[in-house]
Structure formats: C-alpha cells, structure tokens
Design a protein around this motif. Structure first.
Motif, mmCIF file in Angstrom:
data_model
loop_
_atom_site.group_PDB
_atom_site.id
_atom_site.type_symbol
_atom_site.label_atom_id
_atom_site.label_comp_id
_atom_site.label_asym_id
_atom_site.label_seq_id
_atom_site.Cartn_x
_atom_site.Cartn_y
_atom_site.Cartn_z
ATOM 1 N N ALA A 291 41.300 35.493 31.676
ATOM 2 C CA ALA A 291 41.380 36.601 30.719
ATOM 3 C C ALA A 291 40.532 37.786 31.153
ATOM 4 O O ALA A 291 40.749 38.916 30.695
ATOM 5 C CB ALA A 291 40.946 36.131 29.342
ATOM 6 N N GLN A 292 39.550 37.567 32.038
ATOM 7 C CA GLN A 292 38.668 38.631 32.511
ATOM 8 C C GLN A 292 39.100 39.190 33.863
ATOM 9 O O GLN A 292 38.549 40.183 34.327
ATOM 10 C CB GLN A 292 37.234 38.102 32.623
ATOM 11 C CG GLN A 292 36.657 37.587 31.311
ATOM 12 C CD GLN A 292 35.315 36.917 31.508
ATOM 13 O OE1 GLN A 292 35.206 35.869 32.150
ATOM 14 N NE2 GLN A 292 34.265 37.520 30.945
ATOM 15 N N ASP A 293 40.067 38.533 34.491
ATOM 16 C CA ASP A 293 40.497 38.891 35.837
ATOM 17 C C ASP A 293 41.360 40.160 35.810
ATOM 18 O O ASP A 293 42.376 40.208 35.116
ATOM 19 C CB ASP A 293 41.283 37.719 36.433
ATOM 20 C CG ASP A 293 41.767 37.979 37.837
ATOM 21 O OD1 ASP A 293 41.210 38.876 38.501
ATOM 22 O OD2 ASP A 293 42.711 37.288 38.268
ATOM 23 N N THR A 294 40.968 41.169 36.579
ATOM 24 C CA THR A 294 41.725 42.416 36.634
ATOM 25 C C THR A 294 42.542 42.559 37.917
ATOM 26 O O THR A 294 43.351 43.480 38.045
ATOM 27 C CB THR A 294 40.771 43.622 36.536
ATOM 28 O OG1 THR A 294 39.851 43.592 37.633
ATOM 29 C CG2 THR A 294 40.021 43.597 35.220
ATOM 30 N N GLN A 295 42.335 41.637 38.866
ATOM 31 C CA GLN A 295 42.996 41.740 40.166
ATOM 32 C C GLN A 295 43.959 40.584 40.446
ATOM 33 O O GLN A 295 44.409 40.418 41.577
ATOM 34 C CB GLN A 295 41.941 41.809 41.277
ATOM 35 C CG GLN A 295 40.952 42.954 41.133
ATOM 36 C CD GLN A 295 41.614 44.309 41.212
ATOM 37 O OE1 GLN A 295 42.509 44.517 42.034
ATOM 38 N NE2 GLN A 295 41.191 45.233 40.362
ATOM 39 N N SER A 296 44.261 39.771 39.428
ATOM 40 C CA SER A 296 45.204 38.648 39.568
ATOM 41 C C SER A 296 44.771 37.693 40.680
ATOM 42 O O SER A 296 45.533 37.370 41.594
ATOM 43 C CB SER A 296 46.628 39.166 39.847
ATOM 44 O OG SER A 296 47.094 39.939 38.778
#
Length: 341
Positions: A291-296
């Motif tokens: 849920a915190q990952d912005t770069q997959s």
C-alpha cells in the motif's frame, strides 16, 4: 483340485470372486510358482460354474501377471515371491503417531479450532454447491476463480488500503506453490535475501529450485538494509508487519530505507509475506508495504491458513503490473510447450 466356497461371494460377480480366490492362493504361496492350473473346462465342472466364468478369471490373472498361458500346455503360476515379501513388510508398518495436544502451541502451522464456525461454514458450502454447481465443475482459470479474486481485491481495498485489480491476484494451493512459481519466473540467476532468523522454508524451496540466497541479519527494527545492500541480492523476502518468529514490526524509517534499496536498481523486488495480518493483540492493522509502494516493486503474499484452516491450502499473491505481464507470458510459453508435446 482348486476348491472354493462360491456361496460366500455375496454380491461380487462370480468370475471376480473366483479370480480373487486364486489370486490369494498365489500370493500366500498355496499355489507354487510353476504349478499347472486345472484346465478351464475341468475347473468349471469341478466348481459347477460356466466355462466362461473360469475363462474370465484366468484372463484377469494373466493380465495382472499372476499366471501365464503356454500354448497347448495350459496355465501356470508365475513367481510372485518378491511381492509376498513386500506385502509382509507393509503389514508390519507401525501406525502413525497420534498428534499431541499442548496447553500452548506456538507452531506456525497450528491454529485453534474451538471458535471455528463449523455450522455456518457447512451451510455456506451447501448453498454454494447448490447455487453454483455448474460453475464449480468448469475448468478453473490458471489465476484462480474470478469470484474469489474479486472478493480478495475488495477485501484488500477495504481492510488493507491496497488498490488491486483482480487480474493481479494469483490463487495457489499453499504459499509454497506460489513461491515455486516466483522462483521459476525470476530464474536461477536471481539471488534472494532472507531474514536471519526468518522463514527457513523459503530458503529450502529456493535451494530446491537452484536459486542462491543470502541470510540477512535483523536488529530491533527488522531487516538491516546495509547488510542487504552488501549481499548483492536482487529480491528480498520478509514479513514487516509481524516478523517471523520474533514479532518485530518494521517502523516507517526502516521501510523508507527498504524502498530506497529496492528502487535503486530496476530488477530488485520485495516479497512481502503478510501471513497473519488479520490478527492483532492491540491497535489497528499495520499498513502493508504494498500500500506504500509507489514504484510497483512489492509482491504481496497472504494465506487463508491462519484466518480459516490450514487444510484448505489456499494462498494468494498480488503481482505488480510489470511482473504480472511476465507471469502471463511465462504461462503462455508453458502452455505452448505442453501443446507441442
């Protein structure tokens, strides 16, 4: 002469009962290897049965290798003495030890069944089988039944703040199966990092697939990122919400360091094992790394072994879009090879 009480056959077909009687005499040694059996006509007259009955019994014995037919000489008993030895050894095996009961059991694969709503579960199972009986008999998509993946996606959105499309969810028969699929997809050249102490089974599965792995020490905040960098690993497996087996919760500062590590090189990924995220003694749930990952870069894994029962063997993983594309390509390639063979 072979003599059997055919009245004891009950509802068993006559030829089948005769076959079983002769077969048992051969296995027990009452009929010796090389011994000649009565002709079909002679045995039929002796037992007061039709010749077809004896012929069918002899044919079955011959197919299974208990007797052999020699032209113009008759039927002879084959040597099955080695089979008799195996049968005796199997009969001497000790029964499995009964599962011990403990006042407090901290094994990872155990749960308490006292509060499981068995009556409700049984009722829902009956309703599902009656309403969706045709759908349940159809071929299941390789990612899993869509309705289940949609329900998981809705659950993750409402309870884990994870925005996931059902197409990203892969259902598997246990976490070990899904680990295997990941290892196949990443290939032998990929090095995996594992917490020390940590989930040893993942290391064993990696070894069985020929993938190298590195043990990374932990401190009071979880996995040590400087040691992870030194290891040269491409993928790291961890359980940040509840480290196994210490119970450490990875704080946000360490999580940010972890994201810096994974985003530094394109081929790096995180496998987030959220195996018991439904259970908390105090406070609200811990936000998943996914849920915190912005770069997959996070692969999210979870199981129903804790929230339901271990015997169901249902787990799932959520793949980021780029890995999902690779997973689908690998599946198509595998299907192509199966068609060719």
């Amino acid at each position: 002469m072979l003599t059997y009480d055919l009245d004891k056959r009950g509802s068993t077909p006559l030829y089948d009962y005769l076959y079983q009687c002769i077969r048992q005499d051969i296995i027990s040694g009452r009929l010796q290897a090389g011994e000649r059996l009565p002709s079909k006509r002679t045995l039929a007259q002796h037992l007061s049965v039709g010749i077809i009955t004896v012929a069918n019994a002899y044919a079955q014995l011959a197919v299974e290798g208990y007797i052999t037919s020699r032209e113009k000489k008759g039927y002879f008993v084959e040597d099955v003495s080695s089979y008799r030895v195996r049968r005796k050894a199997a009969a001497a095996m000790l029964p499995e030890a009964a599962e011990r009961e403990y006042f407090a059991d901290f094994k990872a694969n155990r749960i308490s069944l006292q509060n499981f709503p068995l009556a409700t579960w049984t009722r829902l199972m009956r309703e599902t089988l009656s309403v969706h009986n045709e759908e349940l008999l159809k071929t299941v998509p390789y990612k899993g039944v869509y309705e289940l993946r949609k329900a998981i996606a809705d659950y993750l959105a409402h309870n884990r703040a994870m925005q996931v499309d059902p197409s990203q969810i892969i259902i598997g028969a246990g976490t070990e199966y899904l680990y295997g699929r990941l290892l196949q997809m990443f290939g032998h050249a990929c090095t995996f990092a594992i917490e020390e102490p940590g989930y040893k089974k993942f290391a064993s599965i990696s070894a069985s697939f020929g993938n190298p792995w590195k043990y990374i020490p932990i401190d009071d905040n979880g996995l040590m990122i400087d040691k992870l960098e030194e290891s040269g690993a491409d993928v790291v497996h961890l359980s940040p919400a509840n480290h196994f087996p210490t119970g450490i919760v990875m704080p946000v500062t360490r999580r940010l360091e972890l994201f810096e590590w994974v985003n530094r090189i394109r081929k790096r990924y995180i496998i987030e094992d959220d195996y018991d995220s439904e259970f908390r003694y105090t406070g609200r749930f811990i936000l998943p790394l996914y849920a915190q990952d912005t770069q997959s870069r996070v692969i999210y894994m979870n199981t129903f072994s804790k929230s339901l029962v271990p015997s169901l063997r249902i787990s799932y993983m959520v793949l980021p879009p780029r890995l999902l594309e690779r997973y689908e390509q690998d599946h198509e390639l595998l299907q192509l090879h199966r068609i060719q063979f």
